[in-house]
Design an enzyme around this catalytic site. Structure first.
Site, PDB file in Angstrom:
ATOM      1  N   SER A 192      49.086  -7.733  53.269  1.00 19.64           N
ATOM      2  CA  SER A 192      49.419  -8.773  52.301  1.00 19.64           C
ATOM      3  C   SER A 192      50.232  -9.862  52.980  1.00 19.64           C
ATOM      4  CB  SER A 192      50.210  -8.171  51.126  1.00 19.64           C
ATOM      5  OG  SER A 192      50.404  -9.141  50.106  1.00 19.64           O
ATOM      6  N   ASP A 193      50.127 -11.064  52.428  1.00 22.70           N
ATOM      7  CA  ASP A 193      50.913 -12.176  52.950  1.00 22.70           C
ATOM      8  C   ASP A 193      51.159 -13.178  51.834  1.00 22.70           C
ATOM      9  OD1 ASP A 193      51.959 -13.311  55.649  1.00 22.70           O
ATOM     10  OD2 ASP A 193      51.044 -15.027  54.643  1.00 22.70           O
ATOM     11  N   GLN A 194      52.299 -13.842  51.917  1.00 22.74           N
ATOM     12  CA  GLN A 194      52.648 -14.851  50.917  1.00 22.74           C
ATOM     13  C   GLN A 194      53.097 -16.133  51.604  1.00 22.74           C
ATOM     14  OE1 GLN A 194      56.393 -14.821  48.387  1.00 22.74           O
ATOM     15  NE2 GLN A 194      54.874 -14.282  46.842  1.00 22.74           N
TER      16      GLN A 194
END
Length: 203
Positions: A79-81
């Site tokens: 995941s990445d934001q």
């Protein structure tokens, strides 16, 4: 490698979270599935001209693939934001001065937090990603409000320099999202959808 303390898996494969983020670990624990944690060691530098949404999706898949290479039989979650201010990516500030600058730029503005999640299993050939977009409207913050907030919460490991799950909620006027945990760092509705597509049974 750390392991979450849950019994009897509802999984036929090992589940690995490709992240050392405590926020993502705490969110994934809500699903009551056993999982391991491993650092993906991926360079998060944006490519030249790369927009925030493609950047978040690329990094989520890259993190999942990096750990899947070490665990080819496992289901790996990456995941990445990225905070998206009018098309410009804003990452983790890493320190006080950059956090002040980020919040000063975002005050009175709408910021879209692009949160991507990917699930990869090399053995089965499964590799999919989804993107959650959370629109956040920041209040017109005074400099002293920014300083008090940062000294109190020190959110230097958060994209956009604010923790909505903590005191950072006081900086905001509104949040618009169809996946409530996405702003914290892992969109669980989309994570569940991907895990089911990969063959996992969830409650």
């Amino acid at each position: 490698m750390l392991q979450a303390p849950f019994p009897t898996p509802a999984l036929s494969r090992q589940l690995v979270l490709a992240s050392t983020s405590r926020y993502r670990r705490e969110l994934l624990q809500r699903l009551q599935l056993p999982f391991d944690i491993e650092s993906p060691d991926v360079d998060e530098t944006p490519l030249p001209g790369e927009a925030p949404a493609p950047l978040a999706q690329r990094l989520a898949l890259a993190k999942a693939h990096a750990v899947a290479l070490r665990h080819p039989n496992a289901l790996v979650i990456g995941s990445d934001q990225v905070a998206d201010l009018a098309g410009e990516p804003l990452g983790k500030p890493g320190g006080h001065e950059r956090a002040v600058a980020q919040l000063q730029r975002m005050r009175g503005q709408s910021v879209v937090f692009q949160t991507a999640v990917a699930v990869v299993c090399l053995e089965s050939g499964f590799a999919q990603a989804e993107l959650a977009q959370v629109r956040v409207r920041f209040r017109d913050l005074h400099d002293d409000e920014i300083e008090r907030y940062l000294r109190a919460e020190q959110p230097y490991d958060c994209a956009g320099s604010a923790k909505s799950e903590g005191l950072g909620i006081a900086l905001l006027d509104a949040i618009d999202s169809d996946d409530p945990t996405a702003l914290i760092g892992l969109p669980l509705i989309r994570t569940c959808r991907l895990l089911r597509a990969a063959g996992a049974r969830l409650p």
